[in-house]
Motif scaffolding. Structure first.
Motif, short mmCIF file in Angstrom:
data_model
loop_
_atom_site.label_atom_id
_atom_site.label_comp_id
_atom_site.label_asym_id
_atom_site.label_seq_id
_atom_site.Cartn_x
_atom_site.Cartn_y
_atom_site.Cartn_z
N THR A 149 0.82 -1.21 0.00
CA THR A 149 0.00 0.00 0.00
C THR A 149 0.85 1.25 0.00
O THR A 149 0.61 2.18 -0.78
CB THR A 149 -0.93 0.01 1.23
OG1 THR A 149 -1.76 -1.16 1.20
CG2 THR A 149 -1.82 1.24 1.23
N ASN A 204 0.85 4.52 -2.51
CA ASN A 204 0.12 5.66 -1.94
C ASN A 204 0.95 6.31 -0.83
O ASN A 204 1.00 5.83 0.30
CB ASN A 204 -1.23 5.21 -1.37
CG ASN A 204 -2.06 6.37 -0.85
OD1 ASN A 204 -1.71 7.54 -1.05
ND2 ASN A 204 -3.14 6.06 -0.16
N ASP A 220 -5.72 4.30 -7.81
CA ASP A 220 -6.48 3.13 -8.27
C ASP A 220 -5.57 2.02 -8.80
O ASP A 220 -6.00 1.14 -9.53
CB ASP A 220 -7.48 3.54 -9.35
CG ASP A 220 -6.82 4.15 -10.58
OD1 ASP A 220 -5.56 4.27 -10.59
OD2 ASP A 220 -7.54 4.52 -11.52
N TYR A 252 -5.13 -0.90 -4.48
CA TYR A 252 -6.33 -0.08 -4.64
C TYR A 252 -7.16 -0.49 -5.85
O TYR A 252 -8.28 -0.03 -6.00
CB TYR A 252 -5.95 1.40 -4.74
CG TYR A 252 -5.46 1.97 -3.44
CD1 TYR A 252 -6.35 2.52 -2.52
CD2 TYR A 252 -4.12 1.95 -3.12
CE1 TYR A 252 -5.90 3.04 -1.31
CE2 TYR A 252 -3.66 2.47 -1.91
CZ TYR A 252 -4.55 3.01 -1.02
OH TYR A 252 -4.11 3.52 0.18
N ARG A 302 -10.91 -0.70 -1.85
CA ARG A 302 -10.77 0.74 -1.72
C ARG A 302 -9.97 1.14 -0.47
O ARG A 302 -9.49 2.27 -0.39
CB ARG A 302 -12.15 1.40 -1.71
CG ARG A 302 -12.98 1.09 -2.95
CD ARG A 302 -14.04 2.11 -3.22
NE ARG A 302 -15.11 2.16 -2.24
CZ ARG A 302 -16.26 1.49 -2.34
NH1 ARG A 302 -16.46 0.68 -3.39
NH2 ARG A 302 -17.21 1.60 -1.44
N HIS A 303 -9.83 0.22 0.47
CA HIS A 303 -9.10 0.53 1.70
C HIS A 303 -8.13 -0.61 2.03
O HIS A 303 -8.33 -1.36 2.99
CB HIS A 303 -10.07 0.74 2.86
CG HIS A 303 -11.05 1.85 2.64
ND1 HIS A 303 -10.76 3.17 2.91
CD2 HIS A 303 -12.31 1.83 2.16
CE1 HIS A 303 -11.81 3.91 2.62
NE2 HIS A 303 -12.76 3.13 2.14
N TYR A 349 -14.04 10.31 -7.10
CA TYR A 349 -14.10 9.18 -6.17
C TYR A 349 -15.30 8.29 -6.45
O TYR A 349 -15.23 7.06 -6.31
CB TYR A 349 -14.10 9.64 -4.72
CG TYR A 349 -13.82 8.50 -3.77
CD1 TYR A 349 -12.50 8.14 -3.48
CD2 TYR A 349 -14.84 7.75 -3.19
CE1 TYR A 349 -12.22 7.07 -2.65
CE2 TYR A 349 -14.57 6.69 -2.36
CZ TYR A 349 -13.25 6.35 -2.09
OH TYR A 349 -12.97 5.28 -1.28
N TYR A 389 -14.39 5.99 -9.16
CA TYR A 389 -13.48 4.97 -8.64
C TYR A 389 -14.24 3.89 -7.86
O TYR A 389 -14.00 2.70 -8.03
CB TYR A 389 -12.42 5.62 -7.75
CG TYR A 389 -11.63 4.65 -6.92
CD1 TYR A 389 -10.77 3.72 -7.51
CD2 TYR A 389 -11.75 4.63 -5.53
CE1 TYR A 389 -10.05 2.81 -6.75
CE2 TYR A 389 -11.03 3.73 -4.76
CZ TYR A 389 -10.19 2.82 -5.37
OH TYR A 389 -9.49 1.92 -4.61
#
Length: 232
Positions: free
Chosen positions: A135, A139, A156, A160, A164-165, A216, A219
């Motif tokens: 991750t 990010n 994305d 991701y 989404r998390h 978002y 996404y």
């Protein structure tokens, strides 16, 4: 003092911060267990310490800004107000849960959970760290608090593209790995409670993300799952 010297001094501070956390974990673990003869406790300390050292060393080169965010206070400027309350309660709940598990394991003389499941638990803890590295690699805005940072965009790629998390997904592995490793069946109920709390946070965090980023919604339509692929 040169910027390089300041950076090295700050890095030393991060390692000292990790050391203090490891000492706290060790004191809580072995006091609760009532003995130092608790191999699973030592393994957990080594996994947490080794993973922490690796993350600090890597992030100090990959993204010093992200490292600074990860090592900062859980209460920060620009953080969503509800998240300050949530995170304070979550940290308290985590510490109580963490102290309970060695005590619970000691009640069965550390034999309640079979060895092979303890090994699975250790592997889940390691998988959590692997998820964190993955991750953080894509990010550099993965702060531990809910806030919008300058220059932040919707990511994305990497994990991701699956959920989404992904940091929360990795945390789920940790939550269920720790009770298995430490030998506490009852601790799994605590893992479930923490997981539900994290899911609640993810839903509310997305409200802030939707307010800030017009893309978002697009996404979230492309990546349907928040925490667990093909489930939720």
């Amino acid at each position: 003092m040169t910027s390089q010297a300041k950076g090295q001094r700050t890095l030393v501070g991060y390692y000292l911060q990790l050391l203090l956390w490891m000492v706290f974990m060790a004191v809580v673990t072995f006091l609760a267990a009532g003995t130092l003869a608790y191999p699973a406790g030592w393994i957990m300390i080594v996994l947490f310490g080794g993973g922490g050292v690796a993350l600090i060393a890597w992030l100090s080169r990959r993204s010093p800004q992200l490292l600074r965010e990860r090592m900062s206070s859980p209460i920060q400027k620009g953080q969503e107000g509800w998240d300050k309350v949530w995170l304070s309660l979550f940290v308290l709940a985590f510490c109580l849960w963490f102290a309970f598990m060695p005590w619970d394991a000691a009640r069965s003389n550390f034999t309640a959970v079979p060895l092979w499941l303890q090994v699975v638990g250790a592997l889940l803890v390691l998988a959590n760290y692997a998820g964190c590295f993955w991750t953080f690699n894509v990010n550099t805005f993965a702060a531990p608090v809910v806030k919008i940072q300058e220059g932040q965009t919707v990511i994305d790629t990497g994990p991701y593209a699956l959920v989404r998390h992904p940091m929360y997904s990795s945390a789920l592995l940790l939550f269920f790995g720790m009770p298995l490793l430490l030998g506490s069946w009852t601790g799994l109920w605590g893992a479930l409670v923490l997981s539900i709390a994290l899911a609640w946070r993810s839903v509310n965090e997305e409200k802030a993300l939707r307010r800030q980023f017009v893309d978002y919604d697009d996404y979230s339509r492309r990546v349907r799952y928040r925490l667990i692929p093909y489930i939720w």
